[in-house]
Design an enzyme around this catalytic site. Structure first.
Site, PDB file in Angstrom:
ATOM      1  N   ARG A  50       0.841  -1.190   0.000  1.00  0.00           N
ATOM      2  CA  ARG A  50       0.000   0.000   0.000  1.00  0.00           C
ATOM      3  C   ARG A  50       0.874   1.237   0.000  1.00  0.00           C
ATOM      4  O   ARG A  50       1.204   1.767   1.065  1.00  0.00           O
ATOM      5  CB  ARG A  50      -0.875   0.026   1.246  1.00  0.00           C
ATOM      6  CG  ARG A  50      -1.822  -1.144   1.312  1.00  0.00           C
ATOM      7  CD  ARG A  50      -2.560  -1.108   2.646  1.00  0.00           C
ATOM      8  NE  ARG A  50      -3.412  -2.283   2.772  1.00  0.00           N
ATOM      9  CZ  ARG A  50      -4.075  -2.597   3.865  1.00  0.00           C
ATOM     10  NH1 ARG A  50      -3.976  -1.826   4.946  1.00  0.00           N
ATOM     11  NH2 ARG A  50      -4.840  -3.666   3.895  1.00  0.00           N
ATOM     12  N   ASP A  52       1.922   5.022  -0.026  1.00  0.00           N
ATOM     13  CA  ASP A  52       1.268   6.228   0.493  1.00  0.00           C
ATOM     14  C   ASP A  52       1.002   7.248  -0.608  1.00  0.00           C
ATOM     15  O   ASP A  52       1.572   7.153  -1.696  1.00  0.00           O
ATOM     16  CB  ASP A  52       2.182   6.903   1.530  1.00  0.00           C
ATOM     17  CG  ASP A  52       2.054   6.253   2.898  1.00  0.00           C
ATOM     18  OD1 ASP A  52       0.973   5.732   3.223  1.00  0.00           O
ATOM     19  OD2 ASP A  52       3.060   6.268   3.642  1.00  0.00           O
ATOM     20  N   ARG A 198      10.637   5.741   4.605  1.00  0.00           N
ATOM     21  CA  ARG A 198      10.768   7.199   4.705  1.00  0.00           C
ATOM     22  C   ARG A 198      11.299   7.611   6.080  1.00  0.00           C
ATOM     23  O   ARG A 198      12.016   8.615   6.204  1.00  0.00           O
ATOM     24  CB  ARG A 198       9.425   7.861   4.420  1.00  0.00           C
ATOM     25  CG  ARG A 198       9.035   7.743   2.937  1.00  0.00           C
ATOM     26  CD  ARG A 198       7.573   8.050   2.700  1.00  0.00           C
ATOM     27  NE  ARG A 198       7.215   9.356   3.206  1.00  0.00           N
ATOM     28  CZ  ARG A 198       5.974   9.751   3.431  1.00  0.00           C
ATOM     29  NH1 ARG A 198       4.956   8.935   3.187  1.00  0.00           N
ATOM     30  NH2 ARG A 198       5.733  10.962   3.889  1.00  0.00           N
TER      31      ARG A 198
END
Lengths: 245, 245
Positions: A50, A52, A198
């Site tokens: 998934r 972002d 990240r």
């Protein structure tokens, strides 16, 4: 009912992310609309990861079951035609056994994070990289990054909304290299926590700026505390490159 | 009056091209406005090459004379700040002797043309490549391209509006390579005619599609006739990579 494996590239900028959300444009939603336009019935498309909002994919993988049997190339061409208003490319379609699951069959996920280390503006890579103006020490970043390799509790590098049952993950690779003013961070693991890449990248930038030592990074990991994380790198530098099965 | 050499990257998409045109947004106009904002007087910015509308640059070079003496890095940072609304980056500023002329001192210009040879949509490279769906034979393209190397009358590959005095140019390099579905065409010469690279690339695509043989390409060159040219490749695949002095 034949099962199809799709390999997909997209520019993450216009999307709320991979996953369906009410009243939002998602990659999954755009793909499901394209499949429905081709086969005339609603079809669920399941992704391997998934991504972002704003995160790109060069090789996201998804699967779906379609009652009608299409030759793989015809399905690819048809989906591309229906997807044309969106920056989404179906690069490959394969017919796979019904035991294949894009998410659960994945053995390894490969991500790339692109930093441009320059005081100049961005031009051709606007929306494709994170611009960091202060000079980064890529070798120090790479050396520190090795402290994150292996099996750890990655709570520090995990979004507080992450829904994974366990914060334990095994990180296989986290390499930092510089070529001119481009700094590329390549990472792979069987799977990652929400925002893990990240969060690691942003913390490595603190190392590159000299704000953190490698020991500080290792201490942040050991703290198992989200508050110990460095800055979270912005989404537009992140690419889901490849999913291995 | 100090002379400054600027090395510039830009996304060609929003511009009418390098050159100033009335009521149009040009790269030259945006740069001149940025210089004027910094030094408070109108300044002419001279470029090494007049890229067409939509053509990109990784390393365009320009020069300008500014009455006020700036440290090179301060001028670079200031110009970038004033250029920020545009996809233009001043990558480097150098103080050069007043004999330096961006256009006339150039010894070699290097261009890259990017083709994506795929039936799939474009996603991350929309506006950055020419998508050619039919399978191209890159080896045949490269072999045929060698017939254009050397000193020739390039009238066939020259825009009818080209203002150069002579259609004779010496082509030093024209290499075609494939990596996956990316086909890159790298070319260099002291200078090129207007539309020469795009005209050569479009004709090479005819070779890659099997529509033309290497002999057909050589015959087109020998015809010295614009009507003998193949299709002209679109601007968004073309990059001015570097200018040598």
């Amino acid at each position: 009912m034949p099962r199809y494996k799709l390999t997909i590239e997209y520019d993450g900028a216009p999307f709320c992310g991979w996953q369906l959300q009410d009243n939002m444009l998602s990659v999954q939603g755009a793909l499901e609309a394209a499949v429905e336009a081709m086969c005339g019935e609603p079809v669920r498309v399941h992704g391997a990861g998934r991504t972002d909002a704003g995160v790109h994919a060069l090789g996201q993988v998804a699967h779906c079951d379609i009652a009608k049997a299409f030759p793989a190339d015809r399905l690819r061409d048809g989906l591309n035609a229906h997807l044309r208003p969106h920056p989404i490319a179906v690069r490959e379609v394969e017919i796979v056994p019904e035991t294949f699951e894009a998410r659960f069959s994945a053995k390894k996920r490969h991500y790339l994070y692109r930093i441009k280390n320059t005081r100049a503006n961005l031009a051709l890579d606007i929306g494709r990289v994170w611009r960091v103006p202060r000079r980064l020490d890529a070798e120090a970043m790479h050396a520190a990054a090795q402290r994150l390799i292996g099996k750890h509790d990655f709570t520090t590098f995990r979004d507080t909304e992450c829904q994974a049952k366990s914060p334990e993950k095994t990180l296989d690779q986290l390499d930092v290299t510089r070529e001119g003013d481009a700094i590329n961070i390549v990472t792979s693991a069987r799977s990652f926590l929400h925002s893990q890449v990240r969060s690691m990248v942003g913390s490595l930038v603190w190392v590159g700026e000299g704000r953190w030592s490698a020991d500080d990074l290792a201490a942040a990991l050991a703290a198992c505390n989200r508050a110990a994380c460095g800055v979270v790198a912005p989404p537009q530098g992140l690419y889901l490159v490849r999913v291995e099965y």
